[in-house]
Design a protein around this motif. Sequence first.
Motif, PDB file in Angstrom:
ATOM      1  N   UNK A 188      -3.671   6.106  -2.390  1.00 14.54           N
ATOM      2  CA  UNK A 188      -4.826   5.364  -2.337  1.00 14.54           C
ATOM      3  C   UNK A 188      -5.134   4.452  -3.490  1.00 14.54           C
ATOM      4  N   UNK A 189      -5.390   3.332  -3.436  1.00 16.61           N
ATOM      5  CA  UNK A 189      -5.365   2.499  -4.824  1.00 16.61           C
ATOM      6  C   UNK A 189      -4.152   2.030  -5.402  1.00 16.61           C
ATOM      7  N   UNK A 192      -0.685  -1.157  -1.567  1.00 14.95           N
ATOM      8  CA  UNK A 192      -1.705  -2.016  -0.584  1.00 14.95           C
ATOM      9  C   UNK A 192      -1.315  -2.292   0.841  1.00 14.95           C
ATOM     10  N   UNK A 207      -1.224  -3.784   6.318  1.00 17.11           N
ATOM     11  CA  UNK A 207      -2.266  -4.047   5.167  1.00 17.11           C
ATOM     12  C   UNK A 207      -3.074  -2.779   5.059  1.00 17.11           C
ATOM     13  N   UNK A 209      -5.979  -2.015   3.541  1.00 21.19           N
ATOM     14  CA  UNK A 209      -7.460  -2.166   3.851  1.00 21.19           C
ATOM     15  C   UNK A 209      -7.750  -2.691   5.523  1.00 21.19           C
ATOM     16  N   UNK A 210      -6.864  -3.365   6.074  1.00 20.07           N
ATOM     17  CA  UNK A 210      -7.074  -3.953   7.482  1.00 20.07           C
ATOM     18  C   UNK A 210      -6.938  -2.676   8.373  1.00 20.07           C
ATOM     19  N   UNK A 212      -7.457   0.757   7.584  1.00 25.32           N
ATOM     20  CA  UNK A 212      -8.652   1.432   7.379  1.00 25.32           C
ATOM     21  C   UNK A 212      -9.707   0.759   7.948  1.00 25.32           C
ATOM     22  N   UNK A 260     -16.149   5.998   7.891  1.00 21.08           N
ATOM     23  CA  UNK A 260     -14.973   5.313   7.736  1.00 21.08           C
ATOM     24  C   UNK A 260     -13.851   6.507   7.489  1.00 21.08           C
ATOM     25  N   UNK A 261     -12.655   6.227   7.824  1.00 23.60           N
ATOM     26  CA  UNK A 261     -11.381   7.270   7.765  1.00 23.60           C
ATOM     27  C   UNK A 261     -10.823   7.253   6.312  1.00 23.60           C
ATOM     28  N   UNK A 262     -10.320   8.249   5.674  1.00 20.84           N
ATOM     29  CA  UNK A 262      -9.329   8.120   4.668  1.00 20.84           C
ATOM     30  C   UNK A 262      -7.788   7.631   5.079  1.00 20.84           C
TER      31      UNK A 262
ATOM     32  N   UNK B   9     -10.845   4.310  -8.683  1.00 28.46           N
ATOM     33  CA  UNK B   9     -10.846   4.460  -7.299  1.00 28.46           C
ATOM     34  C   UNK B   9     -10.625   6.040  -6.604  1.00 28.46           C
ATOM     35  N   UNK B  11      -9.905   8.515  -4.386  1.00 31.31           N
ATOM     36  CA  UNK B  11      -8.993   8.611  -3.088  1.00 31.31           C
ATOM     37  C   UNK B  11      -9.328   9.239  -1.984  1.00 31.31           C
ATOM     38  N   UNK B  14     -13.422   6.780   2.176  1.00 33.37           N
ATOM     39  CA  UNK B  14     -12.780   6.031   3.320  1.00 33.37           C
ATOM     40  C   UNK B  14     -13.140   4.526   2.997  1.00 33.37           C
ATOM     41  N   UNK B  17     -10.330   0.342  -1.511  1.00 29.35           N
ATOM     42  CA  UNK B  17     -10.432   0.364  -2.724  1.00 29.35           C
ATOM     43  C   UNK B  17     -10.794  -0.974  -3.322  1.00 29.35           C
TER      44      UNK B  17
END
Lengths: 279, 129
Positions: A188-189, A192, A207, A209-210, A212, A260-262, B9, B11, B14, B17
Amino acid sequence: MTEGIALAVEGLGKRYRRKVALRDCSFELPAGRVSALVGMNGAGKTTLLSVLAGLLPPTEGRVRLPAGERRIAFVAQEKPLYRHFSVRDMLRLGSKLNTVWDQQRALDWLARFDVPLDRPCGKLSGGQQAQVSFAVAIGSRPSVLLLDEPLSNLDPLARREVVKELLSAVVDTDMTVLMSTHVVAELSGVADHLLLLGDGELVLSGDVDDLLAAHRNYAGPRSERPPVPGEVLVASHVGGQSTFLMESFEPVAAPWTARPVTLEDLVLARLENARAVAA
Amino acid sequence: MSYVVEFRVDRGSGMPAYLQLAQQVREALRLGWLTPGDKLPTVREVVATSGVNPNTVLKAYRELEFAGLVEARQGAGTFVKAALGTADRKDLARLYDELVEWLARARKSGLEDEDVVALLRTALEGERE
């Protein structure tokens, strides 16, 4: 080829004698981005990277690269080096074997991690050997850098520093990175873009972000049916409560809540789902 | 000397970032740590100091630009354009001190972080009704 694509794969498959390691993989790597190749052990990550690197011929399908920039560097998980070569000799080998070579960039990387140039590679620590492999790969100024479990032999501090240096190199040289890992938590981070491999097949790509944004966790009173329309990836019922991990971004009315999900939730849910479908 | 935002960030969160980074800039604006004219760190600087993906930083800056909070000046960098929040810094400092006192009382009553957040959220919702 479409602009902004560093590498495209169509219907790629790889069979070792009777075992199918890769099956009908099609995807594109967006240029200048950092993509993560995620999958459990044995999912076919190393096979896919080896085919992309040109080290293994595919059984079917093909890999396409844009015209012009076609320099691919691959750092294998074992980080192979010549044991009796000094670090300086490894760089010289790199400069002779590559059509493009940036000695300063390679030296900067080694200096950053305090790797002695005169020591034979076989006498270096595991972490230092990894740094020599990275330095040679970065020195070849690749347009696409493939890394197989790059962080696996590094201590937590070195991991963070390697990630910083790699991402800085992405800014400086516009290269595209594809790195494999089975540790989803460290992505994460960092990445991308995501390629998720389950048992030789591409389960999910896109992507980060898309992806998630397209999934939610819904929790509410016990119910067999989810509160909103959409694909259910995971359903669990404990006591008086039910939760659904869904491909949906619909709002929901009380008493239900949407969270939201991780990335980790999503990856595990997709892999489990793919396994359940195959079984 | 410009204030350098320290990006991080989470992690386990959810929240994408890039939205986390944009929110951190918004917070810095709200608290008056960043004011109009301040320069945000370059993408290269953020990557080198916090190890965050460069495309994520770019996306966060574009988001802030779209919201009218910052502007990209060709070749010079990204600068804060608008302030967020209307309270002046003296009021903010006083409210902060009061909150610290209140927090000490809450702790004395045995409240933990989550209790405090829940209480604050309830109060905010009550105000809306």
